[in-house]
Design a protein around this motif. Structure first.
Motif, PDB file in Angstrom:
ATOM      1  N   MET A 237       0.836  -1.190   0.000  1.00  0.00           N
ATOM      2  CA  MET A 237       0.000   0.000   0.000  1.00  0.00           C
ATOM      3  C   MET A 237       0.868   1.234   0.000  1.00  0.00           C
ATOM      4  SD  MET A 237      -1.252   0.603   3.918  1.00  0.00           S
ATOM      5  CE  MET A 237      -1.065   2.374   4.048  1.00  0.00           C
ATOM      6  N   SER A 238       0.334   2.364  -0.399  1.00  0.00           N
ATOM      7  CA  SER A 238       1.034   3.620  -0.277  1.00  0.00           C
ATOM      8  C   SER A 238       1.056   4.010   1.197  1.00  0.00           C
ATOM      9  CB  SER A 238       0.327   4.708  -1.087  1.00  0.00           C
ATOM     10  OG  SER A 238       0.273   4.350  -2.448  1.00  0.00           O
ATOM     11  N   ALA A 239       2.175   4.530   1.650  1.00  0.00           N
ATOM     12  CA  ALA A 239       2.288   4.911   3.054  1.00  0.00           C
ATOM     13  C   ALA A 239       1.244   5.969   3.403  1.00  0.00           C
ATOM     14  CB  ALA A 239       3.687   5.448   3.332  1.00  0.00           C
ATOM     15  N   ILE A 240       0.705   5.884   4.614  1.00  0.00           N
ATOM     16  CA  ILE A 240      -0.232   6.886   5.086  1.00  0.00           C
ATOM     17  C   ILE A 240       0.526   8.196   5.243  1.00  0.00           C
ATOM     18  CG2 ILE A 240      -1.670   7.578   7.049  1.00  0.00           C
ATOM     19  CD1 ILE A 240      -2.351   4.645   7.455  1.00  0.00           C
ATOM     20  N   SER A 241      -0.003   9.271   4.679  1.00  0.00           N
ATOM     21  CA  SER A 241       0.686  10.557   4.726  1.00  0.00           C
ATOM     22  C   SER A 241       0.572  11.184   6.108  1.00  0.00           C
ATOM     23  CB  SER A 241       0.100  11.505   3.681  1.00  0.00           C
ATOM     24  OG  SER A 241      -1.208  11.898   4.058  1.00  0.00           O
ATOM     25  N   ILE A 242       1.368  12.205   6.358  1.00  0.00           N
ATOM     26  CA  ILE A 242       1.340  12.898   7.644  1.00  0.00           C
ATOM     27  C   ILE A 242      -0.019  13.564   7.859  1.00  0.00           C
ATOM     28  CG2 ILE A 242       2.310  14.841   8.940  1.00  0.00           C
ATOM     29  CD1 ILE A 242       5.023  14.121   7.763  1.00  0.00           C
ATOM     30  N   GLY A 243      -0.545  14.187   6.792  1.00  0.00           N
ATOM     31  CA  GLY A 243      -1.858  14.809   6.910  1.00  0.00           C
ATOM     32  C   GLY A 243      -2.942  13.812   7.256  1.00  0.00           C
ATOM     33  N   GLN A 244      -2.911  12.652   6.607  1.00  0.00           N
ATOM     34  CA  GLN A 244      -3.889  11.608   6.904  1.00  0.00           C
ATOM     35  C   GLN A 244      -3.708  11.091   8.328  1.00  0.00           C
ATOM     36  OE1 GLN A 244      -2.876   8.997   3.656  1.00  0.00           O
ATOM     37  NE2 GLN A 244      -4.610   9.680   2.402  1.00  0.00           N
ATOM     38  N   ALA A 245      -2.457  11.002   8.770  1.00  0.00           N
ATOM     39  CA  ALA A 245      -2.177  10.538  10.129  1.00  0.00           C
ATOM     40  C   ALA A 245      -2.752  11.493  11.167  1.00  0.00           C
ATOM     41  CB  ALA A 245      -0.671  10.390  10.330  1.00  0.00           C
ATOM     42  N   VAL A 246      -2.673  12.796  10.911  1.00  0.00           N
ATOM     43  CA  VAL A 246      -3.233  13.791  11.826  1.00  0.00           C
ATOM     44  C   VAL A 246      -4.754  13.631  11.909  1.00  0.00           C
ATOM     45  CG1 VAL A 246      -3.650  16.252  12.194  1.00  0.00           C
ATOM     46  CG2 VAL A 246      -1.368  15.462  11.514  1.00  0.00           C
ATOM     47  N   VAL A 247      -5.386  13.478  10.757  1.00  0.00           N
ATOM     48  CA  VAL A 247      -6.847  13.317  10.724  1.00  0.00           C
ATOM     49  C   VAL A 247      -7.259  12.051  11.467  1.00  0.00           C
ATOM     50  CG1 VAL A 247      -8.844  12.913   9.235  1.00  0.00           C
ATOM     51  CG2 VAL A 247      -7.122  14.610   8.572  1.00  0.00           C
ATOM     52  N   LEU A 248      -6.593  10.942  11.161  1.00  0.00           N
ATOM     53  CA  LEU A 248      -6.948   9.676  11.798  1.00  0.00           C
ATOM     54  C   LEU A 248      -6.656   9.707  13.290  1.00  0.00           C
ATOM     55  CD1 LEU A 248      -5.682   7.135   9.091  1.00  0.00           C
ATOM     56  CD2 LEU A 248      -8.029   7.896   9.527  1.00  0.00           C
ATOM     57  N   GLY A 249      -5.567  10.364  13.689  1.00  0.00           N
ATOM     58  CA  GLY A 249      -5.258  10.489  15.112  1.00  0.00           C
ATOM     59  C   GLY A 249      -6.323  11.276  15.849  1.00  0.00           C
ATOM     60  N   ALA A 250      -6.806  12.357  15.219  1.00  0.00           N
ATOM     61  CA  ALA A 250      -7.863  13.162  15.833  1.00  0.00           C
ATOM     62  C   ALA A 250      -9.163  12.375  15.932  1.00  0.00           C
ATOM     63  CB  ALA A 250      -8.071  14.446  15.034  1.00  0.00           C
ATOM     64  N   VAL A 251      -9.498  11.652  14.862  1.00  0.00           N
ATOM     65  CA  VAL A 251     -10.715  10.835  14.870  1.00  0.00           C
ATOM     66  C   VAL A 251     -10.637   9.773  15.961  1.00  0.00           C
ATOM     67  CG1 VAL A 251     -12.064   9.146  13.561  1.00  0.00           C
ATOM     68  CG2 VAL A 251     -11.252  11.218  12.432  1.00  0.00           C
ATOM     69  N   GLU A 252      -9.492   9.123  16.060  1.00  0.00           N
ATOM     70  CA  GLU A 252      -9.283   8.107  17.094  1.00  0.00           C
ATOM     71  C   GLU A 252      -9.410   8.712  18.485  1.00  0.00           C
ATOM     72  OE1 GLU A 252      -8.289   5.037  19.607  1.00  0.00           O
ATOM     73  OE2 GLU A 252      -8.962   4.946  17.535  1.00  0.00           O
ATOM     74  N   GLY A 253      -8.771   9.850  18.700  1.00  0.00           N
ATOM     75  CA  GLY A 253      -8.798  10.479  20.013  1.00  0.00           C
ATOM     76  C   GLY A 253     -10.192  10.894  20.448  1.00  0.00           C
ATOM     77  N   VAL A 254     -10.963  11.430  19.523  1.00  0.00           N
ATOM     78  CA  VAL A 254     -12.317  11.879  19.849  1.00  0.00           C
ATOM     79  C   VAL A 254     -13.227  10.698  20.140  1.00  0.00           C
ATOM     80  CG1 VAL A 254     -14.398  12.967  18.929  1.00  0.00           C
ATOM     81  CG2 VAL A 254     -12.180  14.045  18.577  1.00  0.00           C
ATOM     82  N   THR A 255     -13.102   9.636  19.370  1.00  0.00           N
ATOM     83  CA  THR A 255     -14.107   8.565  19.401  1.00  0.00           C
ATOM     84  C   THR A 255     -13.740   7.322  20.201  1.00  0.00           C
ATOM     85  OG1 THR A 255     -13.236   7.609  17.335  1.00  0.00           O
ATOM     86  CG2 THR A 255     -14.973   9.276  17.142  1.00  0.00           C
ATOM     87  N   GLU A 256     -12.490   7.182  20.633  1.00  0.00           N
ATOM     88  CA  GLU A 256     -12.092   5.940  21.306  1.00  0.00           C
ATOM     89  C   GLU A 256     -12.926   5.659  22.546  1.00  0.00           C
ATOM     90  OE1 GLU A 256     -11.048   2.557  22.059  1.00  0.00           O
ATOM     91  OE2 GLU A 256      -9.832   3.393  20.452  1.00  0.00           O
ATOM     92  N   PHE A 257     -13.188   6.670  23.350  1.00  0.00           N
ATOM     93  CA  PHE A 257     -13.900   6.438  24.602  1.00  0.00           C
ATOM     94  C   PHE A 257     -15.346   6.900  24.568  1.00  0.00           C
ATOM     95  CE2 PHE A 257      -9.382   6.744  25.843  1.00  0.00           C
ATOM     96  CZ  PHE A 257      -9.226   5.452  26.305  1.00  0.00           C
ATOM     97  N   LEU A 258     -15.730   7.637  23.536  1.00  0.00           N
ATOM     98  CA  LEU A 258     -17.148   7.949  23.376  1.00  0.00           C
ATOM     99  C   LEU A 258     -17.850   6.714  22.810  1.00  0.00           C
ATOM    100  CD1 LEU A 258     -17.111  11.530  21.788  1.00  0.00           C
ATOM    101  CD2 LEU A 258     -17.044  10.880  24.196  1.00  0.00           C
ATOM    102  N   PRO A 259     -19.098   6.457  23.195  1.00  0.00           N
ATOM    103  CA  PRO A 259     -19.794   5.250  22.730  1.00  0.00           C
ATOM    104  C   PRO A 259     -20.327   5.387  21.312  1.00  0.00           C
ATOM    105  CG  PRO A 259     -21.219   6.515  24.159  1.00  0.00           C
ATOM    106  CD  PRO A 259     -19.895   7.221  24.176  1.00  0.00           C
ATOM    107  N   VAL A 260     -19.436   5.723  20.375  1.00  0.00           N
ATOM    108  CA  VAL A 260     -19.847   5.939  18.987  1.00  0.00           C
ATOM    109  C   VAL A 260     -19.049   5.092  18.004  1.00  0.00           C
ATOM    110  CG1 VAL A 260     -20.659   8.276  19.450  1.00  0.00           C
ATOM    111  CG2 VAL A 260     -18.286   7.915  18.728  1.00  0.00           C
ATOM    112  N   SER A 261     -18.107   4.310  18.492  1.00  0.00           N
ATOM    113  CA  SER A 261     -17.268   3.419  17.703  1.00  0.00           C
ATOM    114  C   SER A 261     -16.093   4.123  17.034  1.00  0.00           C
ATOM    115  CB  SER A 261     -18.069   2.672  16.627  1.00  0.00           C
ATOM    116  OG  SER A 261     -17.183   1.892  15.813  1.00  0.00           O
ATOM    117  N   SER A 262     -14.932   4.007  17.653  1.00  0.00           N
ATOM    118  CA  SER A 262     -13.719   4.577  17.056  1.00  0.00           C
ATOM    119  C   SER A 262     -13.341   3.810  15.794  1.00  0.00           C
ATOM    120  CB  SER A 262     -12.561   4.530  18.059  1.00  0.00           C
ATOM    121  OG  SER A 262     -12.250   3.198  18.422  1.00  0.00           O
ATOM    122  N   THR A 263     -13.497   2.479  15.840  1.00  0.00           N
ATOM    123  CA  THR A 263     -13.166   1.668  14.665  1.00  0.00           C
ATOM    124  C   THR A 263     -14.053   2.055  13.483  1.00  0.00           C
ATOM    125  OG1 THR A 263     -12.497  -0.191  16.064  1.00  0.00           O
ATOM    126  CG2 THR A 263     -12.992  -0.681  13.757  1.00  0.00           C
ATOM    127  N   GLY A 264     -15.341   2.228  13.750  1.00  0.00           N
ATOM    128  CA  GLY A 264     -16.256   2.615  12.685  1.00  0.00           C
ATOM    129  C   GLY A 264     -15.898   3.962  12.091  1.00  0.00           C
TER     130      GLY A 264
END
Length: 277
Positions: A1-28
């Motif tokens: 696969m193409s490496a995940i870019s830094i910009g994509q990593a920031v977005v995914l990190g923010a999504v993970e941080g917001v949703t990991e403990f909220l009951p909305v599904s971080s994986t989803g």
């Protein structure tokens, strides 16, 4: 696969941080974000990346609940050498966390091909978001919210620990949603159910991140995006934990139920129109 870019990593990190403990599904939410950015959700490196940045969110929980964790671990070690200490609730609770983590470890290892294959589908995520919403709503209505954290037992911990398997097999169901709902069904107060969800999630999610590290590092995920995604996840998750505990002390879970249904319906629509695949 193409490496995940830094910009994509920031977005995914923010999504993970917001949703990991909220009951909305971080994986989803991670899978939805990956799909919108054109990242293959079932790629081993992507699955590994998602698991590793979870460690940032777990680290936030470790820091936030540091005093509690030190107290519980200290009681456990004292109890190993002192019989009288074994009657202390913290000593028992430490063992309960260990016992309650074992089921998800066994199922996670046994069902790994399914989890990373067919069950990684966005169709599964959409359905699980909606079904999990119904479970959460019913649990909040059924629960009498009368038992505090000191009233928990081994049975409570085992039921809540086993409920994590739902989120493992059905991404979108939400680990936090499943565990909090189970705690509510067992008549725990919302804050007590939420804190129990946190404590049981720490070992399971940390173990998953460490286990997946080899796939993330060996299948195309670069070190810098991994590091950035993890740091962003830590910072955002810390703020999310603080907000959630204050929110559940005064509000029901209905807001999360409505949000999950809307996201699930939207995702079905995007999949049906071919915007996501």
């Amino acid at each position: 696969m193409s490496a995940i870019s830094i910009g994509q990593a920031v977005v995914l990190g923010a999504v993970e941080g917001v949703t990991e403990f909220l009951p909305v599904s971080s994986t989803g939410h991670l899978k939805i974000a990956e799909g919108l950015m054109g990242i293959p959700v079932d790629d081993k490196a992507v699955v590994g990346f998602s698991a590793v940045i979870q460690v940032g969110a777990i680290a936030a929980a470790l820091v936030y609940f540091g005093k509690d964790i030190v107290r519980i671990v200290g009681a456990w070690f004292r109890g190993l050498g002192n019989r009288e200490e074994r009657y202390h609730h913290d000593y028992k609770f430490a063992w309960w966390v260990i016992y309650a983590t074992l089921p998800i470890v066994v199922v996670g290892l046994a069902a790994k091909p399914l989890i990373e294959g067919p069950l990684a589908s966005l169709w599964v995520v959409a359905g699980s978001l909606i079904v999990g919403s119904g479970v959460m709503w019913a649990a909040d209505q059924m629960g009498r919210h009368k038992r505090g954290e000191d009233d928990t037992s081994l049975k409570d911990a085992m039921w809540v620990g086993c409920s994590q398997i739902l989120a493992l097999l059905f991404p979108g169901f939400s680990r936090s949603g499943a565990t909090m709902s189970t705690g509510l069904i067992l008549d725990l107060e919302r804050v007590a159910a939420t804190r129990l969800s946190f404590f049981l999630g720490i070992p399971a999610l940390t173990g998953a991140g460490i286990y997946e590290l080899k796939d993330a590092m060996g299948s195309g995920a670069a070190v810098l995006p991994l590091a950035i995604g993890t740091v962003v996840s830590f910072a955002v998750a810390y703020a999310s934990i603080s907000w959630l505990l204050k929110f559940v002390a005064k509000h029901s879970f209905n807001s999360f139920v409505i949000y999950r249904i809307l996201v699930g319906v939207l995702l079905f629509g995007l999949l049906g129109m071919g915007v996501l695949s």
